[in-house]
Structure formats: structure tokens, C-alpha cells
Design an enzyme around this catalytic site. Structure first.
Site, mmCIF file in Angstrom:
data_model
loop_
_atom_site.group_PDB
_atom_site.id
_atom_site.type_symbol
_atom_site.label_atom_id
_atom_site.label_comp_id
_atom_site.label_asym_id
_atom_site.label_seq_id
_atom_site.Cartn_x
_atom_site.Cartn_y
_atom_site.Cartn_z
ATOM 1 N N LYS A 19 0.842 -1.201 0.000
ATOM 2 C CA LYS A 19 0.000 0.000 0.000
ATOM 3 C C LYS A 19 0.878 1.251 0.000
ATOM 4 O O LYS A 19 0.628 2.196 -0.741
ATOM 5 C CB LYS A 19 -0.925 0.000 1.240
ATOM 6 C CG LYS A 19 -2.031 -1.050 1.174
ATOM 7 C CD LYS A 19 -2.790 -1.178 2.495
ATOM 8 C CE LYS A 19 -3.744 -2.368 2.449
ATOM 9 N NZ LYS A 19 -4.480 -2.586 3.702
ATOM 10 N N ASP A 22 -11.239 2.514 4.629
ATOM 11 C CA ASP A 22 -11.508 1.077 4.468
ATOM 12 C C ASP A 22 -13.014 0.811 4.304
ATOM 13 O O ASP A 22 -13.406 -0.292 3.917
ATOM 14 C CB ASP A 22 -11.020 0.311 5.706
ATOM 15 C CG ASP A 22 -9.675 -0.368 5.492
ATOM 16 O OD1 ASP A 22 -9.363 -0.715 4.341
ATOM 17 O OD2 ASP A 22 -8.964 -0.560 6.489
ATOM 18 N N GLN A 52 -4.697 -1.836 10.064
ATOM 19 C CA GLN A 52 -4.546 -3.115 9.357
ATOM 20 C C GLN A 52 -5.069 -4.267 10.207
ATOM 21 O O GLN A 52 -4.742 -4.373 11.393
ATOM 22 C CB GLN A 52 -3.061 -3.315 8.987
ATOM 23 C CG GLN A 52 -2.791 -4.484 8.067
ATOM 24 C CD GLN A 52 -3.398 -4.337 6.677
ATOM 25 O OE1 GLN A 52 -3.578 -3.230 6.180
ATOM 26 N NE2 GLN A 52 -3.717 -5.450 6.049
HETATM 27 N N1 GUN Z 1 -6.580 -7.045 6.194
HETATM 28 C C1 GUN Z 1 -6.851 -7.717 5.047
HETATM 29 N N2 GUN Z 1 -7.481 -6.911 4.163
HETATM 30 C C2 GUN Z 1 -7.596 -5.699 4.753
HETATM 31 C C3 GUN Z 1 -8.152 -4.461 4.340
HETATM 32 O O1 GUN Z 1 -8.698 -4.296 3.242
HETATM 33 N N3 GUN Z 1 -8.082 -3.442 5.260
HETATM 34 C C4 GUN Z 1 -7.513 -3.607 6.476
HETATM 35 N N4 GUN Z 1 -7.494 -2.554 7.309
HETATM 36 N N5 GUN Z 1 -6.998 -4.750 6.897
HETATM 37 C C5 GUN Z 1 -7.032 -5.786 6.028
#
Ligand code: GUN
Length: 280
Positions: A50, A117, A94
Site C-alpha cells: 500500500k 476502508d 490493518q
Molecule cells: N486485512 C486484510 N485486508 C484488509 C483491508 O482491506 N483493510 C484492512 N485494514 N486490513 C485488512
């Protein structure tokens, strides 16, 4: 006949060029703050991806690391600080979080206007009501964009989603319902999943079981979206047995290079949206 390969990497690249041009025209770069608690190996990789992609298009990221044994109060205090900081446009925590942390308490504390998110109940609730939320979760949003490249009209399509997660299955089902699809969500207690997928025009596999969907699970010409990222014999493979289905499916996303790149692109798109909603 061989299935049409839906190239998520190329589509994401196209989106990045567009996002980069938008950022270039802004007064300041939008900023995404990422909270990473503990040292889950997969999370480390996702967060690095990311940040790398954000940097390439000129979007600012700030990483906040918390230790595995820190408390829920520590994490909540950090979120409170980021919520009121006008220099922070988007916040993600996350997942998964260490077991002493109640994930709902954390998600619910993030300001819905910074929840890029799209997990906050205000955002998921607005989506449920077919109202436009501040943000829709990145993976389902990316899947909708991928589907649009092969299905111009989703109305009336039968869709089976394997997996009922907060991150993928549930919001995706709502997005598809809002596009007039007939949606079935299956989960670990569903009996005879195969009987359901055999009737589907579109199958989305998001169950985390390597190569689960085989050729006899699908209808001839079905569109297949593979959300899985599994390790198999030292390689990355999806939840759909690509080699087994590729001469029966109409279209399929590869792993890697399908849903994954689109998820990151949609998160960064959401961060630009966050900036515009708050300062635009
Ligand atoms: N863990 C796996 N996929 C995601 C996501 O799209 N966002 C977040 N915050 N954690 C994740």
C-alpha cells in the site's frame, strides 16, 4: 474455448495514472495514516504494498506501529489523535489485530469521514440502505470495477459469493444487490456449495482455501472472481483452481494480478475521495 483473463494489474495501472493526475492538481498531497499493530507477516507485506503504491502516485503515507502487547486503550488513543488531525485525510488499521483487541471497538472509533476502508457501521449502514456512503471497502469496490469490464449489465445475474467476511463477502453482496443481482452468500456451514455455484453466472471465491473451486463447480461460460491469496508449493495461488476451470469459464481473474492490485488502487482512490470530501 479459453476464458477471458481479467487483467487487474493493467486496470489498476490505468487507475493509478488517473489518480496521479488528480493529486498533481491538488493544493497538497492527500495523506493516508496506516496503523499496524503486532508483526503479522501477511500484514507487513500488505502494508508495504500500500505504501509503495501510494508513494508512486504522490500520495503521502504515515505508518504508526504498535507492539503486539499494547492495549486497546493505546490503540484507541492513537485513533482519537488521528481523527482530530486535519492533516490526516484517511485512516486504516490493518487487520487482523492481536487477540486482546476488540476489532469492532477499533473500527467504530475511526471517524466515518476518514474511514477509507469503509468498515465503520455508518459506512456499511449507508451502503445497506442503498445510500452513497463516505467510503465503500476497497476489495469489493475493486471487484465491481473488474466485473464491469466483462458484464456491462449486472441486473438479474445470479451471483454466488463464497465467504461472508466483513471485508469482502458482506459489502460485495450489498453492492451487487444494489445493482439488481440475485446474491447468495455461502460460508463454512453452507451445505453443498457446489450445487449453488453450478447455477451461478458469477462466482466470487473469498474463502481462503487454496484451489477449492473446481471445473465441476461452475457453469459453462461463468465469470469467476478469485479473491484468494494462498501459498501452494512455494507459489501464490487463489481459491479457484485456475488450470482446471480455464477452458470452461467465460472470464476469470488471475492470482496474482487480478483482485489484489485493484484493492490497493481502490484504497488510494478512497484516500483522494477523503481529501476531497473534507477539503475539496
Ligand atoms: N486485512 C486484510 N485486508 C484488509 C483491508 O482491506 N483493510 C484492512 N485494514 N486490513 C485488512
Amino acid at each position: 474455448m479459453s476464458a477471458n483473463i481479467i487483467d487487474g494489474k493493467a486496470l489498476a495501472q490505468n487507475i493509478y495514472e488517473n489518480l496521479q493526475a488528480q493529486i498533481y492538481a491538488m493544493k497538497r498531497a492527500p495523506r493516508l495514516d496506516i496503523v499496524l499493530m503486532g508483526n503479522d507477516d501477511a500484514s507487513e507485506i500488505y502494508v508495504r504494498n500500500k505504501m509503495k503504491s501510494a508513494e508512486k502516485i504522490g500520495l503521502k503515507t504515515v505508518l504508526h506501529r504498535l507492539n503486539k502487547n499494547d492495549t486497546e486503550a493505546d490503540l484507541l488513543a492513537l485513533i482519537d489523535k488521528l481523527n482530530v488531525d486535519s492533516g490526516v485525510d484517511g485512516i486504516i488499521v490493518q487487520l487482523p489485530l492481536p487477540e486482546q483487541i476488540n476489532t469492532h471497538n477499533i473500527i467504530n472509533r475511526i471517524s466515518p469521514q476518514k474511514d477509507v476502508d469503509g468498515f465503520h457501521p455508518v459506512n456499511t449502514g449507508m451502503l445497506q440502505n442503498n445510500e452513497e456512503p463516505y467510503f465503500v471497502a476497497a476489495t469489493p469496490l475493486g471487484i465491481m470495477r473488474l466485473l464491469q469490464t466483462v458484464c456491462t449489465d449486472l441486473s438479474g445475474k445470479n451471483v454466488v459469493i463464497i465467504g461472508a467476511s466483513l471485508i469482502v463477502g458482506r459489502p460485495l453482496a450489498t453492492l451487487l444487490l444494489n445493482q439488481e443481482c440475485t446474491v447468495t452468500i455461502t460460508h463454512i456451514h453452507t451445505q453443498n456449495i457446489k450445487e449453488l455455484t453450478q447455477k451461478a453466472d458469477i462466482v466470487v471465491a473469498a474463502c481462503g482455501v487454496a484451489n477449492m473451486v473446481k471445473a465441476d463447480w461452475i457453469k459453462e461460460g461463468a465469470v469467476l472472481i478469485d479473491v484468494g491469496i494462498n501459498r501452494c508449493d512455494g507459489k501464490i495461488c487463489g481459491d479457484i483452481d485456475f488450470a482446471a476451470v480455464q477452458n470452461k469459464a467465460g472470464a476469470i481473474t488471475p492470482v496474482p494480478g487480478g483482485v489484489g492490485p485493484m484493492t490497493v488502487a481502490m484504497l488510494l482512490q478512497n484516500t483522494i475521495r477523503a481529501y476531497m470530501q473534507q477539503h475539496g
